[in-house]
Design an enzyme around this catalytic site. Structure first.
Site: not given
Ligand SMILES: *Cc1c(COP(=O)(O)O)cnc(C)c1O
Length: 406
Positions: A146, A231, A260
């Site tokens: 994701f 990521d 986050k």
């Molecule tokens: C939440 C998340 C995203 C996207 O972040 P947003 O702030 O919602 O755009 C991308 N990669 C990972 C692994 C995530 O957990």
């Protein structure tokens, strides 16, 4: 009939009438938070083990963080990236301190950070191909990954429920099996620019890259001159008991996406890039109006201050051990309901044997907020400040729900 127009509309009615329908929200309206606690408008309190989806690292309204935001809001909130501001420079320095020699680009969300990393991969490929465009741009990502909802990240997210309806996608993504190095190696050719991975997959059920796999991917990237893009939007900023989850494997990527937890609740995202990628962005080829505002960076600095002063990373590593043991105990006691417990630190997934939605609702009714992940997993994301007692309380609430169903 003329009705007086002083009709009180509930928040639920406002959402029904005016808010787009892309979420199936829980039927509560949250109005206040302190530490690990949230309150709804009916006065019920909850132990918040969602942390706003791994965002509120310090819990809700930590006094140092609130004071820093209040002070900065009264001083200067936004200037754009036309000018320097001390907070952005200082937060970049602090991130380099955690990530290693390199440079930082600030944005506003995880999706934007991933998008920027994908653009770094394109520029790296361009360099590899001697400046010829559309020759070297492929990125190998993982099945079940994701990487957000924007077009680049969504194209790197091979899940039907996320991609359906939005094709054509951005070309150039291929997908290997997580923890199967051969499957990644087999996809590499001269058109490949990068490998993109979540160190721990957060949205598809809490699946971790093994340390051996990550080290193998690092070697592949070195052999083939690929960027290793990690990521860490969800698993970073202390959540696993290290600042970055990849530290457990002892590798260093070429770029990191984070967001986050970084602002403790204030929207902020960032890309760190090491030596091989930190000069790829040059004036004009990437940008953002809001990225790295004085206010967002003040929140980021305050978040890191508290993480450091209160020793929260060691705290997570320490208190999560007994918590994981207790959750594993529940899995043993209730094998008819819990298939597995996995994760690291304060990023935990409880794989259920049935649809987790009714469990999540039952836990909420018992005062514990959790969030689903993948098809069958309940995700537990306590704020980094959660105490051993609060972790133990979560276990008792889950036990109560399991016993009620048994
Ligand atoms: C939440 C998340 C995203 C996207 O972040 P947003 O702030 O919602 O755009 C991308 N990669 C990972 C692994 C995530 O957990």
């Amino acid at each position: 009939m003329n009705q007086p127009s002083i009709v009180r509309t509930s928040t639920a009615e406002l959402y029904d009438a005016y808010v787009m329908k892309n979420y199936s929200r829980a039927p509560i309206t949250v109005v206040r938070g302190r530490g690990t606690q949230l309150w709804d408008d009916a006065g019920h309190s909850y132990l918040d083990f969602t942390s706003g989806i791994a965002v509120c690292a310090l819990g809700h309204c930590h006094p140092h963080w609130v004071a820093a935001i209040q002070r900065q809001a009264a001083e200067l909130i936004h200037v754009s990236n036309l000018y320097r501001h001390p907070n952005q420079g200082e937060l970049a320095r602090r991130i380099v301190g955690y990530a290693g020699p390199g440079r930082v680009f600030f944005c506003n969300s995880g999706g934007e950070a991933d998008e920027g990393m994908i653009k770094l991969a394109r520029l790296h490929g361009l360099k590899k191909a001697g400046g010829v465009e559309e020759k070297c741009y492929k990125i190998i990502a993982a099945k079940n990954a994701f990487h957000g909802r924007m077009f680049g990240g969504m194209s790197a997210t091979p899940q039907e429920k996320i991609q359906k309806g939005f094709r054509p996608l951005v070309p150039g993504f291929a997908f290997g099996e997580l923890n199967n190095l051969e499957s990644f190696a087999a996809l590499i050719d001269e058109g490949t620019a990068a490998i993109l991975l979540e160190t721990i997959q957060g949205e598809s059920g809490i699946n971790s890259c093994t340390p051996e796999f990550l080290r193998g991917v690092r070697q592949l990237c070195d052999q083939h001159n690929l960027l290793l893009l990690l990521d860490e939007v969800q698993c970073g900023i202390g959540r696993t008991g290290k600042f970055y989850a990849f530290e457990h494997a002892g590798v260093r990527p070429d770029a990191i996406a984070m967001a986050k937890g970084l602002g403790g609740g204030m929207p902020i995202g960032a890309i760190w890039a090491g030596e091989r990628a930190m000069e790829l962005f040059q004036p004009g080829n990437h940008g953002t109006t809001f990225g790295g505002t004085p206010l967002a960076c003040a929140a980021g600095l305050a978040t890191l201050d508290v993480i450091e002063r209160e020793g929260l990373i060691d705290h997570v590593a320490k208190v999560s051990v007994a918590w994981h043991q207790a959750l594993a105990g529940l899995a043993q006691q209730f094998p008819q309901h819990i298939a597995a417990v996995r994760g690291k630190g304060f990023l935990v997934g409880m794989q259920m044997t049935s649809d987790p939605a009714p469990w999540i609702a039952a836990l909420r009714e018992r005062g514990l907020l959790t969030v689903g992940s993948g098809n069958n997993v309940i995700r537990l994301l306590p704020p980094l400040i959660a105490t051993a007692d609060e972790l133990a309380r979560s276990v008792e609430i889950i036990r109560g729900a399991l016993q009620a169903k048994a």
